[in-house]
Design a protein around this motif. Structure first.
Motif, PDB file in Angstrom:
ATOM      1  N   LEU A 214       0.900  -1.128  -0.088  1.00 29.65           N
ATOM      2  CA  LEU A 214       0.097   0.084   0.042  1.00 29.65           C
ATOM      3  C   LEU A 214       0.967   1.354   0.151  1.00 29.65           C
ATOM      4  CD1 LEU A 214      -3.042   0.887  -0.060  1.00 29.65           C
ATOM      5  CD2 LEU A 214      -2.807   1.149   2.501  1.00 29.65           C
ATOM      6  N   LYS A 215       1.220   1.695  -1.141  1.00 24.60           N
ATOM      7  CA  LYS A 215       2.048   2.945  -1.422  1.00 24.60           C
ATOM      8  C   LYS A 215       1.573   4.058  -0.270  1.00 24.60           C
ATOM      9  CE  LYS A 215       4.584   5.196  -5.084  1.00 24.60           C
ATOM     10  NZ  LYS A 215       5.107   5.641  -6.550  1.00 24.60           N
ATOM     11  N   HIS A 216       0.456   4.353  -0.423  1.00 28.48           N
ATOM     12  CA  HIS A 216      -0.227   5.450   0.369  1.00 28.48           C
ATOM     13  C   HIS A 216      -1.174   5.016   1.261  1.00 28.48           C
ATOM     14  CE1 HIS A 216       1.885   8.204  -2.650  1.00 28.48           C
ATOM     15  NE2 HIS A 216       1.240   7.302  -3.775  1.00 28.48           N
ATOM     16  N   GLY A 217      -1.035   4.997   2.570  1.00 30.46           N
ATOM     17  CA  GLY A 217      -2.051   4.611   3.502  1.00 30.46           C
ATOM     18  C   GLY A 217      -3.131   5.691   3.620  1.00 30.46           C
ATOM     19  N   VAL A 218      -4.259   5.282   4.221  1.00 29.24           N
ATOM     20  CA  VAL A 218      -5.289   5.968   4.364  1.00 29.24           C
ATOM     21  C   VAL A 218      -5.360   6.339   6.040  1.00 29.24           C
ATOM     22  CG1 VAL A 218      -7.863   6.141   4.499  1.00 29.24           C
ATOM     23  CG2 VAL A 218      -6.691   4.862   2.725  1.00 29.24           C
ATOM     24  N   PRO A 219      -5.223   7.555   6.316  1.00 27.37           N
ATOM     25  CA  PRO A 219      -5.146   8.065   7.870  1.00 27.37           C
ATOM     26  C   PRO A 219      -6.223   7.106   8.701  1.00 27.37           C
ATOM     27  CG  PRO A 219      -5.233   9.911   6.471  1.00 27.37           C
ATOM     28  CD  PRO A 219      -5.638   8.773   5.331  1.00 27.37           C
ATOM     29  N   GLY A 220      -5.603   6.708   9.737  1.00 27.91           N
ATOM     30  CA  GLY A 220      -6.292   5.943  10.936  1.00 27.91           C
ATOM     31  C   GLY A 220      -6.377   4.493  10.650  1.00 27.91           C
ATOM     32  N   PHE A 221      -6.475   4.000   9.366  1.00 29.44           N
ATOM     33  CA  PHE A 221      -6.609   2.545   8.905  1.00 29.44           C
ATOM     34  C   PHE A 221      -5.297   1.962   9.113  1.00 29.44           C
ATOM     35  CE2 PHE A 221     -10.541   4.390   7.260  1.00 29.44           C
ATOM     36  CZ  PHE A 221     -11.298   3.516   7.509  1.00 29.44           C
ATOM     37  N   LYS A 222      -5.182   0.907   9.730  1.00 29.08           N
ATOM     38  CA  LYS A 222      -3.912   0.016  10.098  1.00 29.08           C
ATOM     39  C   LYS A 222      -4.196  -1.328   9.542  1.00 29.08           C
ATOM     40  CE  LYS A 222      -2.075   2.752  13.515  1.00 29.08           C
ATOM     41  NZ  LYS A 222      -1.607   2.843  15.124  1.00 29.08           N
ATOM     42  N   PRO A 223      -3.208  -1.930   9.124  1.00 29.25           N
ATOM     43  CA  PRO A 223      -3.520  -3.398   8.546  1.00 29.25           C
ATOM     44  C   PRO A 223      -3.559  -4.465   9.791  1.00 29.25           C
ATOM     45  CG  PRO A 223      -1.086  -2.912   8.559  1.00 29.25           C
ATOM     46  CD  PRO A 223      -1.785  -1.701   8.901  1.00 29.25           C
ATOM     47  N   MET A 224      -4.635  -5.234   9.665  1.00 32.16           N
ATOM     48  CA  MET A 224      -5.045  -6.100  10.561  1.00 32.16           C
ATOM     49  C   MET A 224      -4.505  -7.654  10.348  1.00 32.16           C
ATOM     50  SD  MET A 224      -6.379  -4.340  12.969  1.00 32.16           S
ATOM     51  CE  MET A 224      -7.126  -5.565  13.945  1.00 32.16           C
ATOM     52  N   SER A 225      -4.827  -8.087   9.122  1.00 35.22           N
ATOM     53  CA  SER A 225      -4.505  -9.534   8.909  1.00 35.22           C
ATOM     54  C   SER A 225      -4.526  -9.479   7.165  1.00 35.22           C
ATOM     55  CB  SER A 225      -5.590 -10.452   9.333  1.00 35.22           C
ATOM     56  OG  SER A 225      -6.998 -10.094   8.895  1.00 35.22           O
TER      57      SER A 225
END
Length: 338
Positions: free
Chosen positions: A245-256
């Motif tokens: 994910l080259k550009h993350g989305v604020p607040g969202f973090k990878p879970m699984s």
């Protein structure tokens, strides 16, 4: 393609519906001036109270969700807990017959019409399941909570709390929380302009009901006459599957991240799950097949949005209870690893 959603947010195994909603905010009855002052809680305090209540009470109830004119379904729930052990039975009352049993993270769904029972393990269960890892999130940075009044739902007095997002990348929620226990008895998902997208509620509820865990366990184990298929989640990583994910989305973090199989070989589809502690978004990536992947576009069912797009030899699908703007940001940021 299997699609994992959190419709209604109240219970992971429930997909139900109420009467058609009017578009717009539902008025909350004003409290009398003499009402005792209630200490103001922060967003994390409200959420943890609601989350914990769902795992501490035995109850029986009828649960319903609506997300537009004519969209209606309902389910009957039996829920019991004994320490760390939780068990639940959910019977669909509308649509195709379906019975779902859950013992902690073990779930089996009986489909009487096909005589198939699907057994699987679900890591995320219950109301706001990612709060179990709340230390990894900054929920107060993206949501604010405010108690806006009181009301009665299914015969119970409830606090009405609004969770308002601080940006337009996530939805808000209006929640009715039973005053004594904190159990959520009604919930509305609100779009970025505060309009109701979806409503979930108990139309009838019996707290501290005489639900027997051993009896539900016997029913869950009785697969006589059914073909049992095991749904397996094979854990992997996005990078090992060739994605970043080259550009993350604020607040969202990878879970699984995992591949899924149901009674057969592992599928080619990779599912990467993100969460901000309340909302979740799943990214699905699979090889592009012209005969199956015909049209790109967006779709909405209540609060659940989806977006599909072809990227070279791959077909990407984003699904979640989040605005289309958020799904577009995820899809645009997803790229093949070099």
């Amino acid at each position: 393609m299997p699609i994992k959603t959190r419709q209604g947010l109240l219970l992971a195994a429930l997909w139900a519906a109420l009467l058609p909603l009017a578009h717009g905010a539902t008025p909350v009855p004003a409290e009398p001036a003499s009402a005792a002052a209630i200490p103001e809680r922060g967003v994390s305090e409200w959420l943890m109270r609601m989350h914990e209540a769902s795992g501490k009470r035995a109850y029986i109830g009828t649960f319903v969700v609506s997300y537009g004119p004519g969209s209606m379904s309902s389910a009957r729930i039996w829920h019991v807990c004994d320490g760390a052990q939780q068990m639940e039975r959910v019977e669909s009352l509308t649509g195709a017959p379906r019975s779902t049993f859950r013992h902690n993270d073990q779930v089996i769904t009986f489909l009487p019409e096909t005589k198939v029972a699907v057994a699987e393990k679900r890591e995320s269960l219950g109301l706001f399941p990612n709060l179990l890892e709340a230390g990894d999130f900054s929920i107060p940075a993206f949501y604010a909570a405010k108690r806006v009044g009181s009301d009665r739902v299914a015969g119970f007095d409830a606090d009405v709390v609004v969770l308002k997002p601080k940006d337009r990348l996530r939805y808000g929620y209006r929640i009715w929380s039973e005053k004594n226990t904190g159990l959520v008895v009604k919930l509305q998902t609100l779009d970025v302009d505060g309009q109701v997208l979806e409503q979930a509620a108990f139309s009838e509820l019996q707290l501290d009901a005489p639900v027997k865990m051993d009896k539900l366990g016997q029913m869950m184990a009785n697969t006589t006459g059914y073909k049992v298929e095991t749904a397996a989640m094979v854990k992997t990583t996005a990078l090992s599957e060739g994605w970043v994910l080259k550009h993350g989305v604020p607040g969202f973090k990878p879970m699984s991240c995992f591949r899924r199989s149901v009674g057969g070989p592992i599928e080619n589809t990779v599912q990467w799950v993100f969460s901000d502690g309340l909302a979740s978004v799943s990214l699905f990536a699979e090889p592009y097949e012209p005969q199956r992947h015909v049209q790109e576009g967006a779709m909405a069912v209540g609060a659940t949005q989806s977006l599909t797009r072809r990227v070279g030899a791959w077909w990407l699908t984003a699904v979640g209870e989040a605005p289309q703007t958020t799904l577009k940001a995820f899809v645009q940021g997803l790229t093949r690893a070099k």
